[in-house]
Design a protein around this motif. Structure first.
Motif, PDB file in Angstrom:
ATOM      1  N   VAL A   1       0.860  -1.175   0.000  1.00  0.00           N
ATOM      2  CA  VAL A   1       0.000   0.000   0.000  1.00  0.00           C
ATOM      3  C   VAL A   1       0.898   1.227   0.000  1.00  0.00           C
ATOM      4  O   VAL A   1       1.744   1.389   0.871  1.00  0.00           O
ATOM      5  CB  VAL A   1      -0.928   0.017   1.240  1.00  0.00           C
ATOM      6  N   ASN A   2       0.715   2.081  -0.991  1.00  0.00           N
ATOM      7  CA  ASN A   2       1.484   3.309  -1.095  1.00  0.00           C
ATOM      8  C   ASN A   2       0.744   4.395  -0.323  1.00  0.00           C
ATOM      9  O   ASN A   2      -0.210   4.990  -0.829  1.00  0.00           O
ATOM     10  CB  ASN A   2       1.661   3.691  -2.567  1.00  0.00           C
ATOM     11  N   LEU A   3       1.172   4.640   0.906  1.00  0.00           N
ATOM     12  CA  LEU A   3       0.474   5.608   1.760  1.00  0.00           C
ATOM     13  C   LEU A   3       0.621   7.033   1.249  1.00  0.00           C
ATOM     14  O   LEU A   3      -0.284   7.848   1.433  1.00  0.00           O
ATOM     15  CB  LEU A   3       0.978   5.493   3.195  1.00  0.00           C
ATOM     16  N   ASP A   4       1.751   7.349   0.594  1.00  0.00           N
ATOM     17  CA  ASP A   4       1.909   8.689   0.030  1.00  0.00           C
ATOM     18  C   ASP A   4       0.833   8.969  -1.006  1.00  0.00           C
ATOM     19  O   ASP A   4       0.226  10.038  -1.024  1.00  0.00           O
ATOM     20  CB  ASP A   4       3.289   8.844  -0.620  1.00  0.00           C
ATOM     21  N   LYS A   5       0.593   8.000  -1.873  1.00  0.00           N
ATOM     22  CA  LYS A   5      -0.421   8.178  -2.911  1.00  0.00           C
ATOM     23  C   LYS A   5      -1.826   8.180  -2.310  1.00  0.00           C
ATOM     24  O   LYS A   5      -2.692   8.925  -2.753  1.00  0.00           O
ATOM     25  CB  LYS A   5      -0.290   7.063  -3.944  1.00  0.00           C
ATOM     26  N   LEU A   6      -2.028   7.370  -1.283  1.00  0.00           N
ATOM     27  CA  LEU A   6      -3.337   7.260  -0.653  1.00  0.00           C
ATOM     28  C   LEU A   6      -3.761   8.567   0.009  1.00  0.00           C
ATOM     29  O   LEU A   6      -4.906   8.995  -0.099  1.00  0.00           O
ATOM     30  CB  LEU A   6      -3.320   6.122   0.374  1.00  0.00           C
ATOM     31  N   PHE A   7      -2.820   9.218   0.684  1.00  0.00           N
ATOM     32  CA  PHE A   7      -3.139  10.450   1.409  1.00  0.00           C
ATOM     33  C   PHE A   7      -2.633  11.696   0.690  1.00  0.00           C
ATOM     34  O   PHE A   7      -2.519  12.756   1.293  1.00  0.00           O
ATOM     35  CB  PHE A   7      -2.541  10.391   2.822  1.00  0.00           C
ATOM     36  N   GLN A   8      -2.348  11.577  -0.594  1.00  0.00           N
ATOM     37  CA  GLN A   8      -1.796  12.679  -1.355  1.00  0.00           C
ATOM     38  C   GLN A   8      -2.710  13.904  -1.355  1.00  0.00           C
ATOM     39  O   GLN A   8      -2.258  15.019  -1.145  1.00  0.00           O
ATOM     40  CB  GLN A   8      -1.538  12.218  -2.790  1.00  0.00           C
ATOM     41  N   SER A   9      -4.001  13.706  -1.546  1.00  0.00           N
ATOM     42  CA  SER A   9      -4.921  14.840  -1.594  1.00  0.00           C
ATOM     43  C   SER A   9      -5.028  15.526  -0.235  1.00  0.00           C
ATOM     44  O   SER A   9      -5.175  16.744  -0.155  1.00  0.00           O
ATOM     45  CB  SER A   9      -6.299  14.388  -2.069  1.00  0.00           C
ATOM     46  N   THR A  10      -4.930  14.798   0.838  1.00  0.00           N
ATOM     47  CA  THR A  10      -5.007  15.377   2.177  1.00  0.00           C
ATOM     48  C   THR A  10      -3.820  16.294   2.436  1.00  0.00           C
ATOM     49  O   THR A  10      -3.977  17.403   2.954  1.00  0.00           O
ATOM     50  CB  THR A  10      -5.038  14.261   3.240  1.00  0.00           C
TER      51      THR A  10
END
Length: 140
Positions: free
Chosen positions: A119-128
Motif C-alpha cells: 500500500v502506497n500511503l503517500d499516494k493514498l493520502f496525497q490529496s489530504t
C-alpha cells in the motif's frame, strides 16, 4: 511457463453474469453500472463479475513461491532421519538446489513487480497533504 498463462488469463478480462439463469460470459463491458459493477447486457438483471480476479492471481503466485521454496520446506519438516536424509539429498544435488533457487527467485520477482500486497500511503493520502499545504500557503 504456467505463471505466464495465469497472468494472461487475468488480463483477458472475462466477465460472468452472477444470475444463474443467464450465465453469460463476455469480455465486453457494458456502459450501465449498478453498485460499481457492470450490468449484464443479456439479461439486464445480473451483475458481471470477473472470472479470474486479481486476488486469485496473487494467491496462485504465492502458491508457486511456496512450493519452490525448498529450504523453507526442509526447515519445516519434523526432526528425524527422514529430514536428515532429505537435507543431504537436496544439498548434494547441486542442480536441484540451483533450479529450485532459480524458480523461487523468478516467482518472487513477479510478485515483487506487481506490488499487489503493498500500500502506497503517500499516494493514498496525497490529496489530504496537498490541502494542508494550500491552506498553510494561504494563511502564511
Amino acid at each position: 511457463m504456467d505463471i505466464r498463462r495465469h497472468i494472461q488469463k487475468y488480463y483477458q478480462g472475462w466477465l460472468k453474469c452472477e444470475d444463474a439463469a443467464c450465465g453469460t460470459v463476455t469480455r465486453r463491458v457494458p456502459l450501465t453500472f449498478q453498485r460499481g459493477h457492470p450490468v449484464c447486457h443479456a439479461c439486464h438483471r445480473g451483475l458481471l463479475h470477473p472470472l479470474y480476479t486479481d486476488t486469485m492471481l496473487y494467491t496462485q503466485l504465492c502458491f508457486y513461491e511456496h512450493i519452490f521454496d525448498a529450504d523453507k520446506a526442509l526447515k519445516s519438516m519434523a526432526d528425524g532421519t527422514e529430514k536428515n536424509s532429505a537435507m543431504t539429498k537436496y544439498k548434494n544435488n547441486e542442480k536441484a538446489t540451483y533450479l529450485y533457487g532459480q524458480l523461487k527467485d523468478l516467482v518472487s520477482g513477479v510478485i515483487r513487480r506487481n506490488a499487489y500486497s503493498e500500500v502506497n500511503l503517500d499516494k493514498l493520502f496525497q490529496s489530504t497533504f496537498q490541502l494542508k499545504a494550500r491552506n498553510h500557503q494561504l494563511t502564511g
